[in-house]
Design a protein around this motif. Structure first.
Motif, PDB file in Angstrom:
ATOM      1  N   VAL A  41       0.836  -1.200   0.000  1.00 33.79           N
ATOM      2  CA  VAL A  41       0.000   0.000   0.000  1.00 33.79           C
ATOM      3  C   VAL A  41       0.872   1.252   0.000  1.00 33.79           C
ATOM      4  N   LEU A  42       0.451   2.235  -0.772  1.00 35.68           N
ATOM      5  CA  LEU A  42       1.102   3.544  -0.793  1.00 35.68           C
ATOM      6  C   LEU A  42       0.085   4.593  -0.398  1.00 35.68           C
ATOM      7  N   GLU A  43       0.433   5.410   0.599  1.00 39.11           N
ATOM      8  CA  GLU A  43      -0.373   6.603   0.848  1.00 39.11           C
ATOM      9  C   GLU A  43       0.439   7.799   0.397  1.00 39.11           C
ATOM     10  N   VAL A  44      -0.085   8.531  -0.556  1.00 44.37           N
ATOM     11  CA  VAL A  44       0.549   9.743  -1.074  1.00 44.37           C
ATOM     12  C   VAL A  44       0.051  10.914  -0.242  1.00 44.37           C
ATOM     13  N   GLY A  45       0.969  11.832   0.107  1.00 45.53           N
ATOM     14  CA  GLY A  45       0.576  13.016   0.875  1.00 45.53           C
ATOM     15  C   GLY A  45       0.103  12.655   2.262  1.00 45.53           C
ATOM     16  N   VAL A  88       4.150  10.039  -7.044  1.00 50.40           N
ATOM     17  CA  VAL A  88       4.626   8.654  -7.123  1.00 50.40           C
ATOM     18  C   VAL A  88       5.986   8.555  -7.815  1.00 50.40           C
ATOM     19  N   GLU A  89       6.682   9.662  -7.957  1.00 52.68           N
ATOM     20  CA  GLU A  89       7.910   9.712  -8.761  1.00 52.68           C
ATOM     21  C   GLU A  89       8.935   8.628  -8.454  1.00 52.68           C
ATOM     22  N   PRO A  90       9.310   8.365  -7.197  1.00 54.88           N
ATOM     23  CA  PRO A  90      10.454   7.467  -6.993  1.00 54.88           C
ATOM     24  C   PRO A  90      10.153   5.978  -7.097  1.00 54.88           C
ATOM     25  N   PHE A  91       8.913   5.592  -7.340  1.00 56.71           N
ATOM     26  CA  PHE A  91       8.554   4.182  -7.239  1.00 56.71           C
ATOM     27  C   PHE A  91       8.565   3.476  -8.585  1.00 56.71           C
ATOM     28  N   GLY A  94       4.257  -0.955 -11.321  1.00 57.56           N
ATOM     29  CA  GLY A  94       3.517  -2.128 -10.895  1.00 57.56           C
ATOM     30  C   GLY A  94       3.751  -2.602  -9.478  1.00 57.56           C
ATOM     31  N   VAL A  95       4.101  -1.705  -8.562  1.00 56.04           N
ATOM     32  CA  VAL A  95       4.500  -2.098  -7.211  1.00 56.04           C
ATOM     33  C   VAL A  95       3.334  -2.221  -6.236  1.00 56.04           C
ATOM     34  N   PHE A  96       2.324  -1.358  -6.330  1.00 54.54           N
ATOM     35  CA  PHE A  96       1.338  -1.236  -5.246  1.00 54.54           C
ATOM     36  C   PHE A  96      -0.025  -1.815  -5.605  1.00 54.54           C
ATOM     37  N   ARG A 140      -1.210   5.402 -12.485  1.00 53.44           N
ATOM     38  CA  ARG A 140      -1.454   4.071 -13.072  1.00 53.44           C
ATOM     39  C   ARG A 140      -0.148   3.279 -13.207  1.00 53.44           C
ATOM     40  N   ARG A 141       0.931   3.976 -13.451  1.00 49.38           N
ATOM     41  CA  ARG A 141       2.235   3.334 -13.638  1.00 49.38           C
ATOM     42  C   ARG A 141       2.640   2.474 -12.434  1.00 49.38           C
ATOM     43  N   VAL A 142       2.341   2.924 -11.217  1.00 47.62           N
ATOM     44  CA  VAL A 142       2.816   2.207 -10.020  1.00 47.62           C
ATOM     45  C   VAL A 142       1.839   1.140  -9.526  1.00 47.62           C
TER      46      VAL A 142
END
Length: 196
Positions: A41-45, A88-91, A94-96, A140-142
């Protein structure tokens, strides 16, 4: 002699970190329904880390990000894995499995903008979508193959315009939760890759 300077400095830092409000609670409550212990899981901000902490409580592997260094420190102090990042720049691709975001969404005329971290946490530019649109163009990339994005937006940002921008980026959007408040309606959009 008691030196209060470190505590005062910390309080000044906290004044520059977005604290949980109605929007945070709605996103956390909704996102918990989507997250399982096996998810990445990624939480942005992340701000104070409230949503990321709620999602980590499910047992999922959660990474929190923020562009504000004081927010990163606050979330790290809450025990979260934190990356200082712009969206999501550094990731990697297809990670999350789940990405959650409560972006700055308040429409703010340029003459009312202030150059501080709290303003950045609140202001969505003139139409409220200055941060939402770049996020939709890149998220969408991540996402993993069956990944989902949970995006909190406000009626002040024109929910239909957000849905159209998501569709342009290959994401199907549907409302999965909402709350009415005196001056706005808060909406959580579920965004999934368009398989058509």
């Amino acid at each position: 002699m008691n030196d209060d300077r470190p505590e005062l400095a910390r309080q000044r830092d906290l004044d520059q970190v977005y604290e949980p409000a109605e929007d945070s609670h709605l996103l956390a409550e909704t996102a918990r329904e989507y997250v399982t212990a096996d998810d990445r899981v990624l939480e942005v901000g992340t701000g104070s880390g409230y949503v990321a902490t709620a999602l980590a409580d499910t047992g999922a592997a959660v990474v929190a990000t923020d562009i504000n260094p004081m927010a990163c420190r606050e979330a790290r102090d809450a025990g979260l894995a934190v990356v200082r990042a712009n969206l999501v720049e550094p990731f990697r691709d297809g990670v999350f499995d789940v990405v959650a975001f409560n972006p700055p969404y308040l429409p703010t005329p340029p003459e009312q903008e202030f150059d501080d971290w709290m303003e950045r946490a609140l202001s969505g530019g003139e139409d409220g979508r200055a941060v939402v649109d770049p996020f939709l163009d890149t998220v969408r990339r991540v996402l993993a193959e069956d990944g989902v994005v949970l995006l909190l937006v406000s009626s002040l940002t024109d929910v239909e315009a957000v849905r159209e921008r998501a569709a342009a980026g290959g994401l199907d959007a549907r409302e999965v939760a909402d709350e009415s408040h005196p001056f706005e309606r808060l909406v959580v959009l579920e965004l999934r890759p368009d398989r058509r």
